[in-house]
Scaffold this motif. Structure first.
Motif, PDB file in Angstrom:
ATOM      1  N   GLY A 103       1.117  -1.535  -0.114  1.00  0.00           N
ATOM      2  CA  GLY A 103       0.327  -0.110   0.099  1.00  0.00           C
ATOM      3  C   GLY A 103       0.843   1.821  -0.109  1.00  0.00           C
ATOM      4  N   HIS A 104       2.331   1.146  -0.083  1.00  0.00           N
ATOM      5  CA  HIS A 104       2.995   2.149  -0.298  1.00  0.00           C
ATOM      6  C   HIS A 104       4.262   1.956  -1.494  1.00  0.00           C
ATOM      7  N   MET A 105       4.359   2.987  -1.605  1.00  0.00           N
ATOM      8  CA  MET A 105       4.991   3.281  -2.840  1.00  0.00           C
ATOM      9  C   MET A 105       6.354   4.736  -2.846  1.00  0.00           C
ATOM     10  N   SER A 106       7.467   4.322  -3.565  1.00  0.00           N
ATOM     11  CA  SER A 106       8.046   5.602  -3.456  1.00  0.00           C
ATOM     12  C   SER A 106       8.132   6.833  -4.197  1.00  0.00           C
ATOM     13  N   LEU A 107       7.594   8.139  -4.426  1.00  0.00           N
ATOM     14  CA  LEU A 107       6.997   8.901  -5.969  1.00  0.00           C
ATOM     15  C   LEU A 107       8.223   8.749  -7.119  1.00  0.00           C
ATOM     16  N   SER A 108       9.159   8.109  -6.746  1.00  0.00           N
ATOM     17  CA  SER A 108      10.095   8.164  -7.948  1.00  0.00           C
ATOM     18  C   SER A 108       9.871   7.227  -8.588  1.00  0.00           C
ATOM     19  N   LYS A 109       9.154   5.605  -8.259  1.00  0.00           N
ATOM     20  CA  LYS A 109       9.494   4.327  -8.780  1.00  0.00           C
ATOM     21  C   LYS A 109       7.755   4.783  -9.029  1.00  0.00           C
ATOM     22  N   VAL A 110       6.936   5.624  -8.859  1.00  0.00           N
ATOM     23  CA  VAL A 110       5.386   5.947  -9.387  1.00  0.00           C
ATOM     24  C   VAL A 110       5.858   6.391 -10.550  1.00  0.00           C
ATOM     25  N   LYS A 111       6.740   7.554 -10.730  1.00  0.00           N
ATOM     26  CA  LYS A 111       7.454   8.725 -11.195  1.00  0.00           C
ATOM     27  C   LYS A 111       7.393   7.915 -12.602  1.00  0.00           C
ATOM     28  N   ASN A 112       8.990   7.112 -12.394  1.00  0.00           N
ATOM     29  CA  ASN A 112       9.725   6.766 -13.271  1.00  0.00           C
ATOM     30  C   ASN A 112       9.169   4.932 -13.935  1.00  0.00           C
ATOM     31  N   GLN A 113       8.431   4.635 -13.121  1.00  0.00           N
ATOM     32  CA  GLN A 113       7.858   2.714 -13.656  1.00  0.00           C
ATOM     33  C   GLN A 113       6.085   3.448 -14.142  1.00  0.00           C
ATOM     34  N   LEU A 114       5.367   3.496 -12.984  1.00  0.00           N
ATOM     35  CA  LEU A 114       4.426   3.818 -13.322  1.00  0.00           C
ATOM     36  C   LEU A 114       3.028   4.747 -14.261  1.00  0.00           C
ATOM     37  N   LEU A 115       3.956   5.777 -13.879  1.00  0.00           N
ATOM     38  CA  LEU A 115       3.323   7.259 -14.732  1.00  0.00           C
ATOM     39  C   LEU A 115       3.806   6.566 -16.293  1.00  0.00           C
ATOM     40  N   TYR A 116       5.265   6.703 -16.720  1.00  0.00           N
ATOM     41  CA  TYR A 116       6.026   6.465 -17.303  1.00  0.00           C
ATOM     42  C   TYR A 116       4.986   5.753 -18.137  1.00  0.00           C
ATOM     43  N   LYS A 117       4.813   3.726 -17.434  1.00  0.00           N
ATOM     44  CA  LYS A 117       4.628   2.919 -18.917  1.00  0.00           C
ATOM     45  C   LYS A 117       3.243   3.328 -19.043  1.00  0.00           C
ATOM     46  N   LEU A 118       2.171   4.252 -18.324  1.00  0.00           N
ATOM     47  CA  LEU A 118       0.659   4.612 -18.543  1.00  0.00           C
ATOM     48  C   LEU A 118       1.450   5.323 -19.903  1.00  0.00           C
ATOM     49  N   VAL A 119       2.324   6.017 -19.390  1.00  0.00           N
ATOM     50  CA  VAL A 119       2.337   7.248 -21.253  1.00  0.00           C
ATOM     51  C   VAL A 119       3.313   6.408 -21.792  1.00  0.00           C
ATOM     52  N   ILE A 120       3.565   5.951 -21.724  1.00  0.00           N
ATOM     53  CA  ILE A 120       4.961   5.401 -23.332  1.00  0.00           C
ATOM     54  C   ILE A 120       3.712   3.703 -23.740  1.00  0.00           C
ATOM     55  N   HIS A 121       2.852   3.813 -23.389  1.00  0.00           N
ATOM     56  CA  HIS A 121       1.769   2.436 -23.924  1.00  0.00           C
ATOM     57  C   HIS A 121       0.670   3.475 -24.347  1.00  0.00           C
ATOM     58  N   SER A 122       0.175   4.773 -23.924  1.00  0.00           N
ATOM     59  CA  SER A 122      -1.164   5.312 -24.219  1.00  0.00           C
ATOM     60  C   SER A 122      -0.626   5.870 -25.398  1.00  0.00           C
ATOM     61  N   CYS A 123       0.450   5.945 -25.803  1.00  0.00           N
ATOM     62  CA  CYS A 123       0.815   7.631 -26.187  1.00  0.00           C
ATOM     63  C   CYS A 123       1.920   7.046 -28.436  1.00  0.00           C
ATOM     64  N   SER A 124       2.800   6.319 -27.275  1.00  0.00           N
ATOM     65  CA  SER A 124       3.636   5.470 -28.084  1.00  0.00           C
ATOM     66  C   SER A 124       3.756   4.085 -29.014  1.00  0.00           C
ATOM     67  N   SER A 125       2.956   2.829 -28.095  1.00  0.00           N
ATOM     68  CA  SER A 125       2.505   1.704 -28.178  1.00  0.00           C
ATOM     69  C   SER A 125       1.051   1.107 -28.757  1.00  0.00           C
TER      70      SER A 125
END
Length: 236
Positions: A118-140
């Motif tokens: 139920g906890h994650m670092s902000l850097s992990k959320v940004k660099n992994q979770l949000l990054y994947k959401l953007v890359i797959h939505s806007c590039s893949s």
């Protein structure tokens, strides 16, 4: 809600049509998450397992004329051993499937919170979770558009549109991260779910919502040049 009042965009309509053929939009996000996880092992999905997933969810994982880019789309998700990363399939599956924004947000968070703390670092959320959401939505996903899909298909315009979105990747990720940073570097699942439920009316749990967000940012920062450029609405 953007800084420019505009109509629908042809490139976006083509992308949504291609996404629809994958048949994920007819599935509930909870079911998609459950089935993909069931047929995976150690964070990987083999081609055989993907066939089982597609059979259970009735997904389209092979070319279906005139949509002739589906094989290529899935091929680019494979690693050097021919396997798929579980996270990639889950992110794409949840982005494209049906469900309440709060439900989808919780599922997205849990993909990267492997131990379900139920906890994650902000850097992990940004660099992994949000990054994947953007890359797959806007590039893949834009790469699903086929040259035979319609008479007005221009793949160079699709690529240019995708490039415009990716250009604002860091800006938009940081914008979302600012809202998630209410407890500093610790992002809880509760905070993540609430932000994704309320920010932009919960639309960032879909690929359409992410493209709209990034393209709106692109338009706003280039408004003097692109005053009449169409924006994004979800096609029916």
């Amino acid at each position: 809600m953007g800084c420019i009042e505009v109509k629908n965009k042809s490139e976006e309509i083509l992308i949504q049509e291609a996404e629809h053929v994958l048949n994920l939009k007819k599935q509930k996000s909870i079911q998609v998450d459950s089935v993909i996880r069931k047929f995976s092992l150690n964070g990987q999905v083999t081609s055989v397992q993907l066939n089982r997933i597609s059979s259970h969810l009735k997904l389209q994982t092979k070319n279906l004329f005139p949509f002739i880019k589906i094989d290529e789309f899935y091929g680019k998700l494979r690693d050097i051993n021919g396997n798929y990363d579980l996270k990639d399939l889950l992110v794409i599956g949840i982005l494209l499937s049906d469900g309440e924004s709060s439900t989808k947000a919780g599922l997205l968070y849990q993909i990267f919170d492997e131990e379900l703390t139920g906890h994650m670092s902000l850097s992990k959320v940004k660099n992994q979770l949000l990054y994947k959401l953007v890359i797959h939505s806007c590039s893949s996903l834009p790469k699903l558009v086929s040259p035979r899909q319609a008479s007005n298909v221009n793949l160079e315009k699709i690529e240019k549109y995708s490039d415009c979105l990716i250009e604002k990747k860091d800006t938009c990720i940081n914008s979302v991260a600012e809202r998630l940073a209410v407890n500093g570097n610790d992002v809880t699942e509760i905070t993540f779910t609430e932000v994704f439920r309320t920010f932009r009316q919960g639309k960032l749990t879909s690929s359409v919502g992410w493209r709209a967000f990034l393209y709106e940012k692109y338009l706003c920062e280039n408004s003097k040049i692109l005053v009449s450029t169409p924006a994004i609405t979800e096609s029916k």
